[in-house]
Scaffold this active site. Structure first.
Site, PDB file in Angstrom:
ATOM      1  N   THR A 136     -10.520   4.837  -4.478  1.00 29.51           N
ATOM      2  CA  THR A 136     -10.326   5.450  -2.967  1.00 29.51           C
ATOM      3  C   THR A 136      -8.838   4.977  -2.513  1.00 29.51           C
ATOM      4  O   THR A 136      -7.940   4.538  -3.287  1.00 29.51           O
ATOM      5  CB  THR A 136     -11.373   4.796  -1.973  1.00 29.51           C
ATOM      6  OG1 THR A 136     -11.320   5.626  -0.890  1.00 29.51           O
ATOM      7  CG2 THR A 136     -11.486   3.357  -2.129  1.00 29.51           C
ATOM      8  N   ASN A 137      -8.575   4.773  -1.278  1.00 22.02           N
ATOM      9  CA  ASN A 137      -7.486   4.536  -0.771  1.00 22.02           C
ATOM     10  C   ASN A 137      -7.530   3.983   0.650  1.00 22.02           C
ATOM     11  O   ASN A 137      -8.640   3.785   1.115  1.00 22.02           O
ATOM     12  CB  ASN A 137      -6.357   5.693  -0.489  1.00 22.02           C
ATOM     13  CG  ASN A 137      -7.088   6.485   0.372  1.00 22.02           C
ATOM     14  OD1 ASN A 137      -6.917   6.173   1.294  1.00 22.02           O
ATOM     15  ND2 ASN A 137      -7.384   7.845  -0.146  1.00 22.02           N
ATOM     16  N   ARG A 138      -6.443   3.417   1.246  1.00 24.79           N
ATOM     17  CA  ARG A 138      -6.524   2.192   2.323  1.00 24.79           C
ATOM     18  C   ARG A 138      -6.889   3.089   3.637  1.00 24.79           C
ATOM     19  O   ARG A 138      -7.017   2.385   4.904  1.00 24.79           O
ATOM     20  CB  ARG A 138      -5.260   1.636   2.328  1.00 24.79           C
ATOM     21  CG  ARG A 138      -4.982   0.554   1.273  1.00 24.79           C
ATOM     22  CD  ARG A 138      -3.813  -0.357   1.589  1.00 24.79           C
ATOM     23  NE  ARG A 138      -3.354  -1.026   0.536  1.00 24.79           N
ATOM     24  CZ  ARG A 138      -3.877  -2.132   0.352  1.00 24.79           C
ATOM     25  NH1 ARG A 138      -4.896  -2.852   1.156  1.00 24.79           N
ATOM     26  NH2 ARG A 138      -3.496  -3.015  -0.840  1.00 24.79           N
ATOM     27  N   SER A 139      -7.171   4.451   3.734  1.00 27.17           N
ATOM     28  CA  SER A 139      -7.053   4.936   5.028  1.00 27.17           C
ATOM     29  C   SER A 139      -8.577   4.517   5.747  1.00 27.17           C
ATOM     30  O   SER A 139      -9.692   4.576   5.469  1.00 27.17           O
ATOM     31  CB  SER A 139      -7.162   6.388   4.763  1.00 27.17           C
ATOM     32  OG  SER A 139      -7.674   7.005   6.327  1.00 27.17           O
ATOM     33  N   ALA A 166      -6.637  10.865   3.850  1.00 29.07           N
ATOM     34  CA  ALA A 166      -5.625  10.605   2.615  1.00 29.07           C
ATOM     35  C   ALA A 166      -6.527  10.751   1.547  1.00 29.07           C
ATOM     36  O   ALA A 166      -7.101   9.624   0.837  1.00 29.07           O
ATOM     37  CB  ALA A 166      -5.402   9.012   2.874  1.00 29.07           C
TER      38      ALA A 166
END
Lengths: 238, 238
Positions: A38-41, A105
């Site tokens: 996943t990502n930091r959004s 994101a």
């Protein structure tokens, strides 16, 4: 005449009569039932954009990846997990939309195979094979007719250059670029944006995300009207 | 005598005079400044365990990965990101601790190399090389002297078997196993636990996480006292 019509439009909100689809948050690409990419959004910026569009008079559908945020008021919110699910939900709801704002994101890569059971950690090293996920922004901009399509670009460096590449490669109307790093951009309550369009660059300085989202919506409204002046007639209610 | 001392201990809380370190949440292993590997843990169970230990009279340090939860009241909370950072924080704070409860769902693997800048998505396919992260539970149980060490195991199947393997391989005092899947265990407000110990299995049925955490703490208190009866003298205040 046009002047009267445009002022009507303003009086009732910059987005009155328009249908807007916004994506927000990260997406989650499962490695197994427990682990994922996943990502930091945090979703804060996308939720702020959806709320600002609603306040400007639009009928807003928010398609959100997993976040800890409550559904914004007076915004139809749909929750999805993977990039594929977000892609499918977007194309289901974009059909009658005038404007698409892709703030999510999304994960660009996903595991080629996700395991059904939890992977046991028996190996010291492991390789994870990844493949590209569907490109939501490019697929929306390629629709006939296409909505006014706005993308976001989170970049660590060369903001304007990377944003302009994205704008041209995906044939978007506008790219809102923001600088990210260990401590900026994601999860915070403030942000700044560089708005990159064909032949123009506009800077929206650091400010709370709610305020920044309203400034972005005002900018999009101006550009949307400029592009669709001929269509203003169809926006008037009888 | 012992009977009086034990009732004193009960009167002032099952964990009175004890120091407890709890880990909670997921960990985040950066692929680049934006993307990462993580897992579905919300941190709710670990925060509930930290609060239950505090309510039982312990001095509690909570070492938490990234979560959307506020710091629990009257618990010293430290925020970390990667498994390595959690490992290092645990060993800094475990020195004088009596009990360690590892509720965090740590990432077992991390990218061999994390990129400094955001990786550009030019390739259709990509392989990510992963290596094992440090084993926090095993390293705590191997300390001399070791605290009473409790691990959690999130499993999709064969709960008791996997939990017992973990108990024996890592030389733990107790493993609390819970079933996870697409819709159970992570992020929810209820859970059940199977407590696996040398020669014993105890089931704590499905219930709100706060209640479940208190039942777990009562169980640990009993087992801790049984193991450390000889040490009860040192717990009495002068």
């Amino acid at each position: 005449d046009l002047v009267v019509m445009v002022s009507d439009l303003f009086a009732s909100g910059e987005f009155d009569g328009l249908t807007v689809v916004v994506t927000a948050g990260p997406t989650w690409e499962a490695i197994d039932p427990v682990r994922g990419l996943t990502n930091r959004s945090s979703g804060k910026m996308g939720y702020a954009v959806a709320t600002a569009a609603m306040e400007a008079g639009a009928k807003v559908t928010l398609i959100s990846g997993p976040t800890a945020l409550p559904d914004p008021e007076r915004v139809r919110t749909l929750r999805v997990e993977s990039t594929q699910e977000m892609h499918d939900a977007v194309h289901t709801h974009i059909v009658d939309a005038d404007i698409f704002i892709g703030v999510a994101a999304v994960a660009d890569y996903r595991p080629v195979r996700a395991a059904d059971g939890k992977i046991k950690k028996t190996l010291e090293k492991m390789t994870l094979e990844l493949e590209r996920t569907p490109d939501i922004l490019a697929s929306v901009a390629a629709r006939k007719p296409a909505p006014f399509t706005v993308g976001f670009a989170a970049e660590t460096e060369n903001l304007e250059q990377h944003a302009r590449q994205k704008l041209e490669a995906k044939k978007l109307d506008l790219v809102a670029a923001n600088r990210v790093g260990a401590d900026i951009g994601f999860g915070t309550d403030e942000n700044s944006l560089l708005l990159v369009e064909p032949g123009a660059v506009t800077e929206l300085p650091m400010q709370p995300k709610a305020k920044l989202a309203r400034a972005l919506i005002r900018h999009i409204a101006t550009r949307y009207r400029a592009k669709h002046t001929a269509k203003v007639h169809t926006l008037r209610r009888p």
